[in-house]
Design a protein around this motif. Structure first.
Motif: not given
Length: 268
Positions: A82-93
């Motif tokens: 969950f942490a990986f998905l939220v952080v990666s999507q927040a930064l790379l969207y």
């Protein structure tokens, strides 16, 4: 020996969900997977629909009398994902307004929402499986699937896959305990040393034990007449009654509520 607390093993009980026909619970699992795989938009209806479905799964979890700490074990396993998905999507969207910046990297509002939505979908999918596995006797599930006319070999493969996680958990814990008695405590090692060489004395015997377990299973299936021409009798017979009909109606009502929330009609 340390107790193994895994959410993926059958727990004997007398709750309504324990007595429910296995095919009704299997339909519930398949509907949940359809809900998770549906195309979602970044709106309140998507979050509300998934949240309601998750609440329904957790209510069934409590109705089955399962220890809620088992859900916490499952949540901890998924927490890194969950942490990986939220952080990666927040930064790379790529699209959407910025919420704030971390150095040169913008944190996107839509990316953060998309990461949370992905995490919620995974949690909904994973919350139903422990209830299904913990309340469904493998013998009853096998009898129910064979009554549908399914071939014995795929049914056995499906049941083996369901119990595989619990088997690996138990083997892993028994090896860790055995190595600790020999003075090799992997949990007491520093993280870098554990990653470098701490798991080798555990993974190697685990693989060998899984090979031996597979061989034992093959012998056991042969002695029980799996693959015989005549249909074997059922050790735990199953039937469809009023309880199954009531749960099916509740599931249908849940589908209608989800569709209403998903389409935005519940919020209008």
């Amino acid at each position: 020996m340390s107790a193994v607390n895994t959410p993926f093993e059958y727990q004997d009980g007398e709750s309504f969900l324990h007595r429910l026909h296995p095919n009704v619970k299997l339909a519930w699992v398949l509907l949940t997977l359809l809900v998770v795989l549906a195309p979602y938009g970044l709106n309140a209806g998507s979050f509300l629909g998934l949240a309601l479905w998750l609440a329904f799964d957790l209510a069934c979890w409590l109705a089955a009398g399962l220890d809620f700490r088992r859900f916490w074990v499952l949540f901890r396993i998924l927490l890194f994902t969950f942490a990986f998905l939220v952080v990666s999507q927040a930064l790379l969207y790529a699209t959407g307004p910025d919420l704030f910046r971390i150095g040169p990297l913008p944190v996107k509002r839509d990316g953060l929402a998309f990461g949370l939505l992905l995490s919620l979908r995974i949690l909904v999918a994973m919350s139903v499986m422990p209830v299904f596995i913990s309340t469904t006797s493998p013998g009853k599930l096998m009898a129910a699937l064979l009554r549908l006319g399914l071939p014995a070999t795929p049914v056995l493969m499906f049941l083996s896959a369901l119990t595989f996680t619990s088997t690996v958990f138990e083997m892993w814990q028994s090896i860790v305990d055995a190595q600790r008695l020999r003075g090799f405590d992997v949990n007491a090692m520093p993280l870098w040393q554990r990653a470098r060489k701490g798991y080798i004395p555990i993974v190697v015997p685990l693989v060998l034990m899984l090979f031996r377990k597979g061989n034992d299973l093959d012998i056991a299936l042969g002695t029980k007449g799996v693959g015989a021409v005549r249909r074997p009798t059922d050790l735990e017979p199953v039937s469809f009654g009023l309880g199954e009909a009531g749960f099916s109606l509740a599931l249908l009502a849940m589908c209608l509520v989800f569709v209403a929330a998903f389409s935005g009609r519940l919020l209008s």
